[in-house]
Design an enzyme around this catalytic site. Structure first.
Site, PDB file in Angstrom:
ATOM      1  N   TYR A  58       0.812  -1.212   0.000  1.00 21.68           N
ATOM      2  CA  TYR A  58       0.000   0.000   0.000  1.00 21.68           C
ATOM      3  C   TYR A  58       0.847   1.264   0.000  1.00 21.68           C
ATOM      4  CZ  TYR A  58       0.970   0.332   5.031  1.00 21.68           C
ATOM      5  OH  TYR A  58       1.596   0.440   6.253  1.00 21.68           O
ATOM      6  N   LYS A 153      -7.902  -7.983   7.893  1.00 21.06           N
ATOM      7  CA  LYS A 153      -7.283  -9.057   7.115  1.00 21.06           C
ATOM      8  C   LYS A 153      -7.921 -10.377   7.533  1.00 21.06           C
ATOM      9  CE  LYS A 153      -2.669  -6.872   7.145  1.00 21.06           C
ATOM     10  NZ  LYS A 153      -1.226  -7.071   7.472  1.00 21.06           N
ATOM     11  N   TYR A 156      -6.520 -11.546  10.616  1.00 21.93           N
ATOM     12  CA  TYR A 156      -6.955 -10.791  11.797  1.00 21.93           C
ATOM     13  C   TYR A 156      -8.477 -10.840  11.858  1.00 21.93           C
ATOM     14  CZ  TYR A 156      -2.212  -8.810  11.890  1.00 21.93           C
ATOM     15  OH  TYR A 156      -0.851  -8.643  11.937  1.00 21.93           O
ATOM     16  N   ASP A 163      -6.750   2.002   9.990  1.00 25.57           N
ATOM     17  CA  ASP A 163      -5.912   1.936   8.789  1.00 25.57           C
ATOM     18  C   ASP A 163      -6.705   1.405   7.590  1.00 25.57           C
ATOM     19  OD1 ASP A 163      -4.782   1.316  11.339  1.00 25.57           O
ATOM     20  OD2 ASP A 163      -2.873   0.752  10.441  1.00 25.57           O
ATOM     21  N   ARG A 233      -0.927   7.732  13.475  1.00 25.34           N
ATOM     22  CA  ARG A 233      -1.113   7.462  12.052  1.00 25.34           C
ATOM     23  C   ARG A 233      -2.441   6.762  11.770  1.00 25.34           C
ATOM     24  NH1 ARG A 233       3.942   5.582  10.130  1.00 25.34           N
ATOM     25  NH2 ARG A 233       3.435   3.365  10.046  1.00 25.34           N
ATOM     26  N   TRP A 237      -4.891   8.018   8.898  1.00 28.48           N
ATOM     27  CA  TRP A 237      -5.485   7.259   7.792  1.00 28.48           C
ATOM     28  C   TRP A 237      -6.990   7.520   7.700  1.00 28.48           C
ATOM     29  CZ3 TRP A 237      -1.887   5.905   4.722  1.00 28.48           C
ATOM     30  CH2 TRP A 237      -0.766   5.146   5.072  1.00 28.48           C
ATOM     31  N   THR A 358       2.780 -11.646  14.874  1.00 29.98           N
ATOM     32  CA  THR A 358       4.030 -12.222  15.374  1.00 29.98           C
ATOM     33  C   THR A 358       5.207 -11.456  14.789  1.00 29.98           C
ATOM     34  OG1 THR A 358       2.987 -14.406  15.441  1.00 29.98           O
ATOM     35  CG2 THR A 358       5.399 -14.325  15.580  1.00 29.98           C
TER      36      THR A 358
END
Length: 394
Positions: A58, A153, A156, A163, A233, A237, A358
């Site tokens: 991105y 994601k 996730y 974001d 941040r 976004w 991780t």
């Protein structure tokens, strides 16, 4: 390829010895200088490793939007050539995308769709539209929360992050406006409404970095599902996504006013945490005085962009112009620097900050302080170009 490298050489040579005081340079000149630095540093991909595989990232889409804005005004062909060269590392002649997987269901992967649409409109080459359509297809089947919010994601699950709003919604809105998919704007608005409902702190108006619908993540509050802190941040976004989506949102849509109201609340919240001493915003927004916290470049650029564009477009009252002007001045004084060869650099961007994963990222204050802060981070440089492009109007 030789022609492109020759153009980069001309850019580099034209900057030799260019050491004018940053404060005296107009905003659009600073935007151009930062774009030139990007093109010299990364002529082929965002890696410096010989033979390394370019990554569908991105970061590309962030600075390409800034470069596209410069090209729209200057019409200098080397900017367009650079964007094509970089994207053609991924876009195949048949419109397929190498090093991209739809079934990863990573919302970050959608960000570059706006660059693909820009290239399609600028060149009329169908391969860019076909590639963009793959990202549109991802959104059709992307996993969602029970209320309809896109997961950040697949790895996730049940999570929305601020974001991800920027990564997905401006492309979704531009596609929908460009191809008459007006029905999508309810869905687009709901992405902003759902996450703001869950992550907005009623006391400060600030937005927590992420939200876990399942409340199973170790970083998640067991009652609210929110992460522990307000990351600069992340809010940056979200703000940029708001003002960019409003460019395409139908004027008469029932939910447009709700998005504009969110922007007003958002602007008031970030204005309150703008540091009065340097006019910048910090890595953890509400704890500027805490030991270890620091002014962060990418967030500061994103807030300036959001406020300046919001005022310019009439979404925000003129009072927020002062905050944007002060913020841009602070950015110039604190983060910008010409080197001995005349190339402009951006200091002070945190390289990454996330939740879970991780190695484990806890979302605590100590975690946010632990991530490396670097010079010339591509997404920070892209945010600077976008901010400078807006500040040329003030």
């Amino acid at each position: 390829m030789r022609k492109i490298l020759y153009l980069f050489l001309l850019i580099f040579l034209s900057n030799l010895g260019y050491t004018q005081e940053i404060d005296k340079l107009p905003a659009d000149k600073l935007a151009t200088e930062m774009a030139n630095t990007i093109m010299v540093k990364w002529p082929d991909s965002l890696t410096h490793q010989p033979g390394a595989t370019a990554k569908w990232s991105y970061d590309l889409g962030v600075f390409f939007e800034g470069i596209a804005n410069i090209y729209a005004v200057s019409h200098q062909k080397h900017y367009l050539a650079y964007m094509q060269h970089m994207m053609d590392l991924f876009v195949q002649p048949d419109g397929s995308l190498s090093r991209y997987s739809l079934t990863d269901y990573n919302i970050d992967y959608v960000k570059n769709g706006r660059t693909l649409l820009f290239l399609y409109k600028a060149t009329k080459e169908d391969k860019y539209l076909k590639a963009a359509s793959l990202l549109r297809e991802q959104l059709k089947t992307h996993p969602r929360t029970q209320e309809g919010g896109f997961w950040h994601k697949k790895v996730y699950p049940n999570q929305m992050w601020l974001d991800g709003i920027y990564m997905g919604q401006p492309f979704y809105a531009e596609w929908s406006a460009s191809f008459d998919e007006v029905k999508n704007f309810d869905d687009i608005a709901n992405q902003f409404l759902i996450i703001e409902k869950h992550v907005r702190d009623p006391k400060t108006g600030l937005l927590y970095h992420g939200w876990d619908e399942s409340r199973q993540q170790k970083w998640a509050n067991k009652f609210t599902g929110n992460s522990p802190n307000f990351w600069g941040r992340a809010m940056g976004w979200y703000g940029m996504a708001l003002v960019d989506v409003l460019d395409y949102f139908p004027k008469n849509h029932a939910k447009r006013r709700q998005l504009e109201d969110i922007l007003v609340r958002y602007a008031a919240a970030i204005e309150k945490v703008q540091n009065p001493q340097n006019s910048l915003w910090y890595q953890v927004l509400d704890q500027a005085d805490r030991k270890g916290n620091y002014p962060e470049a990418s967030a500061s650029c994103m807030f300036v962009y959001t406020l300046a564009k919001g005022v310019r477009k009439g979404y925000l009252k003129r009072k927020f112009e002062e905050s944007a002007v002060k913020g841009f001045s602070g950015i110039k004084q604190h983060f910008l620097e010409f080197d001995k060869n005349g190339m402009l650099h951006l200091k002070g961007t945190v390289q990454v900050s996330g939740l879970g994963g991780t190695p484990y990222r806890s979302g605590t204050f100590e975690y946010y302080m632990s991530e490396p802060v670097i010079e010339d981070d591509p997404k920070g440089m892209g945010a600077f170009i976008l901010a400078a492009d807006q500040m040329k109007y003030f």
